[in-house]
Enzyme design. Structure first.
Site, PDB file in Angstrom:
ATOM      1  N   GLU A  48      52.008 -21.940 -71.981  1.00  0.00           N
ATOM      2  CA  GLU A  48      52.733 -22.259 -70.755  1.00  0.00           C
ATOM      3  C   GLU A  48      54.201 -22.491 -71.077  1.00  0.00           C
ATOM      4  O   GLU A  48      54.545 -23.393 -71.840  1.00  0.00           O
ATOM      5  CB  GLU A  48      52.118 -23.502 -70.103  1.00  0.00           C
ATOM      6  CG  GLU A  48      52.876 -24.007 -68.894  1.00  0.00           C
ATOM      7  CD  GLU A  48      52.369 -25.354 -68.397  1.00  0.00           C
ATOM      8  OE1 GLU A  48      53.144 -26.073 -67.747  1.00  0.00           O
ATOM      9  OE2 GLU A  48      51.195 -25.690 -68.682  1.00  0.00           O
TER      10      GLU A  48
ATOM     11  N   LYS B 252      44.996 -29.098 -62.091  1.00  0.00           N
ATOM     12  CA  LYS B 252      45.500 -29.793 -63.275  1.00  0.00           C
ATOM     13  C   LYS B 252      45.543 -31.292 -62.986  1.00  0.00           C
ATOM     14  O   LYS B 252      46.309 -31.740 -62.121  1.00  0.00           O
ATOM     15  CB  LYS B 252      46.897 -29.286 -63.638  1.00  0.00           C
ATOM     16  CG  LYS B 252      47.463 -29.922 -64.905  1.00  0.00           C
ATOM     17  CD  LYS B 252      48.832 -29.381 -65.241  1.00  0.00           C
ATOM     18  CE  LYS B 252      49.936 -30.084 -64.474  1.00  0.00           C
ATOM     19  NZ  LYS B 252      51.280 -29.772 -65.006  1.00  0.00           N
TER      20      LYS B 252
END
Length: 225
Positions: free
Chosen positions: A53, A142
């Site tokens: 990421e 998340k």
């Protein structure tokens, strides 16, 4: 005429990539500039952490992403994180992001990803935030910051939301990654505990070793399920 674009977002949910389903690990990258990423990416790949990421809190991500794709795209996948609005979501997708990650629940970002067929992991902490993201079509939600609630939170969420998929992030360590996987997390997301001093002149061989250790911890926990 009815089309798939008219369907509820949750019915058009984009699943996590086969790579992430297999490795269950995401490395969260923050640096002075995105041009610092390549050596660290190479070490992570050597260690088996293959989903990476790139956060928008680092300058230069949109310019660097295509270069990283060209160099490492056969071995790893790159997502863009810290996406907080629809415009950044579209720009990230246009730059080649394999997935989007947000620190908060913004349905405009989720919609942009779903409409373009890109996986998205919106951040939240409360049951309301997490279910809002999930019902809007998130690939998984998340839990952020995960250290505030601990791995038992997954089981608590699964009570009212039995199908919800969770990726903890924020304060997840290498050793407690196993607890999250055993609790039912789809994957774990690690920044500082994995990267350590890699962007400050640290030994990249040690980073590769930490990445390999993380994979062993996660793989063993997943195999025991």
């Amino acid at each position: 005429m009815y089309s798939t674009e008219d369907a509820p977002a949750a019915t058009r949910r984009i699943p996590a990539s086969p790579l992430l389903q297999r490795t269950r690990t995401i490395a969260v990258m923050r640096a002075e500039h995105a041009t610092d990423y390549a050596p660290v990416v190479e070490a992570l790949i050597k260690g088996g952490v293959l989903s990476i990421e790139l956060t928008l809190s680092t300058p230069g991500v949109f310019a660097e992403l295509p270069r990283l794709q060209d160099r490492f795209g056969d071995s790893a996948e790159f997502g863009v994180g810290t996406v907080t609005n629809g415009d950044d979501a579209v720009q990230a997708i246009d730059a080649g992001a394999a997935y989007l990650v947000t620190p908060c629940t913004d349905t405009a970002v989720i919609d942009a990803a779903v409409q373009r067929g890109v996986a998205v992991y919106p951040g939240g902490l409360t049951p309301t935030e997490l279910y809002t993201g999930w019902s809007a079509g998130a690939s998984a939600v998340k839990v952020f910051p995960a250290s505030v609630v601990g791995s038992g939170y997954v089981s608590a969420l699964r009570g009212p939301f039995p199908d919800i998929q969770v990726v903890p992030s924020g304060g997840v360590g290498i050793q407690d990654a196993a607890d999250w996987i055993r609790a039912g997390a789809a994957a774990v997301s690690l920044g500082g505990p994995l990267l350590g001093d890699a962007f400050d002149g640290g030994d990249l061989r040690r980073l590769a070793e930490r990445a390999a250790h993380l994979r062993v911890v996660v793989d063993e926990a997943a195999a025991a399920l």
